[in-house]
Design an enzyme around this catalytic site. Structure first.
Site, PDB file in Angstrom:
ATOM      1  CB  SER A  60      -1.081   0.022   1.070  1.00  0.00           C
ATOM      2  OG  SER A  60      -2.045  -0.967   0.755  1.00  0.00           O
ATOM      3  CG  HIS A  65       2.998  15.047   5.153  1.00  0.00           C
ATOM      4  ND1 HIS A  65       2.850  15.627   3.925  1.00  0.00           N
ATOM      5  CD2 HIS A  65       2.146  14.007   5.173  1.00  0.00           C
ATOM      6  CE1 HIS A  65       1.921  14.966   3.238  1.00  0.00           C
ATOM      7  NE2 HIS A  65       1.487  13.974   3.977  1.00  0.00           N
ATOM      8  CB  CYS A  80      -3.271  -4.510   2.151  1.00  0.00           C
ATOM      9  SG  CYS A  80      -2.156  -4.727   0.780  1.00  0.00           S
TER      10      CYS A  80
END
Lengths: 119, 119
Positions: A60, A65, A80
């Site tokens: 996934s 950030h 996943c």
């Protein structure tokens, strides 16, 4: 079932938060630690400061950030595959030299609604 | 403060889930709806199926993962701007022609720890 881990990192080392190179290195190490592989990477440096890193991974995604002006980084691991181990947040804390972290987690049901899965 | 919205979409239209073009269009519309702008986009199509879309946006990030084999899409909106309105999840439901959605939300404190912010 997929699991998503959110890690807020406070009091991080400012040089690391400002370095695309360091961010890439940390991301690659952590993605490898969770047993996934990077499929594609995208890094954007904001003006005047702040970096967004995103990796499409085999299980996934992984994103970072940074807000160097606040000594802060927000990391998301969406997987996943197997559940992302809690030790990943401790490893992130070390990588960013953070003084404090806040960890959140959620489970996401892929492919059928939560109601149906409980039938 | 940043807010993060997770939307699980079930029973989606399979053609849309398989179309990079449609995914891009939906993403651009939704990012515009939340008052943000796209800074950089990254799209990856998996073999044999499945698409991951990621946008660095002015207020953080927007991602879509599709599992066409399950009629499922997972959308994340991470925004350090204004709180992402609940109507966004309804709009996603329409865009993907989903029969059911599951919405999660979390708040992330940027720049100081949650404890400090409560002092």
């Amino acid at each position: 079932m997929a699991s998503q881990l959110f890690v807020d990192l406070y009091g991080c080392n400012e040089e690391i938060l400002n370095s695309e190179n360091d961010i890439r290195k940390i991301a690659r190490q952590v993605v490898s630690d969770i047993g996934a592989e990077i499929v594609e990477e995208c890094v954007h440096t904001f003006e005047p400061i702040g970096i967004t890193y995103f990796a499409v991974i085999t299980t996934s995604h992984f994103s970072i950030h940074t807000w160097p002006e606040y000594g802060y980084a927000a990391v998301d691991v969406f997987s996943c595959g197997e559940a992302v181990a809690d030790r990943i947040s401790e490893s992130l804390k070390e990588h960013f030299k953070a003084s404090e972290i806040n960890v959140g987690r959620c489970e996401r049901v892929i492919g059928r609604t939560p109601d149906r899965s409980e039938e």
